[in-house]
Design an enzyme around this catalytic site. Structure first.
Site, mmCIF file in Angstrom:
data_model
loop_
_atom_site.group_PDB
_atom_site.id
_atom_site.type_symbol
_atom_site.label_atom_id
_atom_site.label_comp_id
_atom_site.label_asym_id
_atom_site.label_seq_id
_atom_site.Cartn_x
_atom_site.Cartn_y
_atom_site.Cartn_z
ATOM 1 N N HIS A 1 0.826 -1.209 0.000
ATOM 2 C CA HIS A 1 0.000 0.000 0.000
ATOM 3 C C HIS A 1 0.865 1.266 0.000
ATOM 4 C CE1 HIS A 1 -3.686 2.297 0.725
ATOM 5 N NE2 HIS A 1 -2.919 3.074 1.483
ATOM 6 N N HIS B 1 3.006 6.101 -1.831
ATOM 7 C CA HIS B 1 3.657 7.252 -1.195
ATOM 8 C C HIS B 1 5.183 7.182 -1.303
ATOM 9 C CE1 HIS B 1 -0.150 8.588 0.427
ATOM 10 N NE2 HIS B 1 -0.376 7.372 0.880
ATOM 11 N N LYS C 1 -4.881 9.532 -8.494
ATOM 12 C CA LYS C 1 -4.556 9.820 -7.096
ATOM 13 C C LYS C 1 -4.849 11.303 -6.913
ATOM 14 C CE LYS C 1 -2.591 9.006 -2.992
ATOM 15 N NZ LYS C 1 -3.101 8.027 -2.020
#
Length: 288
Positions: free
Chosen positions: A156, A172, A218
């Site tokens: 993730h 990220h 995103k």
């Protein structure tokens, strides 16, 4: 506003000072911020505030360093769509362990391990510590809306996932962003700012941005740029194990940052990422 955590800030500053593999902005890499990202509700192909890629240059020789090699080897081990069960092959499991082996040898992870042992939050025995790290980051779990194990903290946060094929969640990490952009899978849409956040700076190490990946969007992501895999891995592990809060504020170097860290069943990392509150030198300038 959350008060800055002094003890944690001192630890993060120590990690920052010991991040020997960090890239230098403008020298080891260059980014092109271009325009401010548009409102997603108005999003269409004509609403891209950045016609060019985010990264204009990265010195890829850094990717030959052990921790970068071990990190990059994990990026192709995942099925991006949530709801599709992950299958971990023996080769992939070996790559996970090789990555952890490379992490625990770094100055950053040694600093964190020592601190966690002193706080009685981690075992002193290195094999047991690596088992703890494996559980936090690599053990699979079912993300929301799924009945089968389809996600992990590592996937993730560092690799990224898609939900319903249209929304990008997680993602990220700057290395994955750079590599996916180079392959043509990322379309950088511009930087993100709101009324309270500072203007982004091409020579700073944190950026909020909007991008599309594969067929998903995103709307707003936040990432460190140019830092080593071990810095992020150490920082997020530290925050996960020491702070029961889902947001903790730390001050280090030029940055005043909130680290968001969502726990999953108190055993795994759900998500974690930095949010820039301000540049610390802004206030110094005001008072000087």
């Amino acid at each position: 506003m959350i008060e800055s955590d002094r003890e944690l800030s001192a630890m993060v500053q120590k990690l920052w000072d010991n991040d020997i593999n960090r890239l230098r902005p403008g020298t080891d890499y260059r980014i092109s911020l271009q325009g401010k990202a548009g409102n997603l509700s108005l999003m269409n192909d004509g609403n891209d505030a950045a016609g060019l890629p985010l990264f204009t240059y990265v010195d890829e020789s850094i990717f030959k360093k052990e921790t970068f090699l071990a990190f990059i080897s994990l990026l192709d081990n995942y099925e991006s769509d949530t709801g599709v069960p992950e299958v971990v092959t023996p080769e992939e499991e070996a790559e996970n362990h090789k990555f952890l082996d490379s992490m625990v040898k770094t100055p950053a992870m040694k600093i964190v391990h020592k601190h966690l042992v002193a706080k009685k939050l981690s075992p002193e025995d290195m094999t047991q510590f690596k088992e703890q790290l494996y559980r936090i980051w690599f053990e699979l779990y079912a993300r929301r809306g799924s009945s089968k194990p389809d996600s992990s903290g590592f996937e993730h946060v560092f690799v990224g996932e898609t939900r319903g094929g249209r929304t990008v969640i997680g993602f990220h990490n700057w290395i994955q962003l750079y590599l996916q952009e180079k392959l043509g899978h990322i379309d950088y849409k511009g930087y993100s700012v709101n009324a309270n956040s500072p203007q982004p700076d091409e020579n700073k190490h944190i950026l909020a941005l909007q991008f599309s990946w594969k067929n998903g969007i995103k709307p707003k992501g936040s990432i460190f740029i140019g830092v080593s895999p071990e810095f992020e891995f150490a920082l997020y592990t530290l925050c996960f194990l020491t702070s029961p809060n889902e947001r903790v504020r730390v001050s280090f170097s030029l940055y005043d940052v909130e680290i968001v860290c969502h726990h999953y069943n108190q055993k795994h990392i759900g998500t974690t990422y930095p949010v820039l509150v301000r540049y610390q030198n802004d206030e110094k300038k005001i008072h000087s």
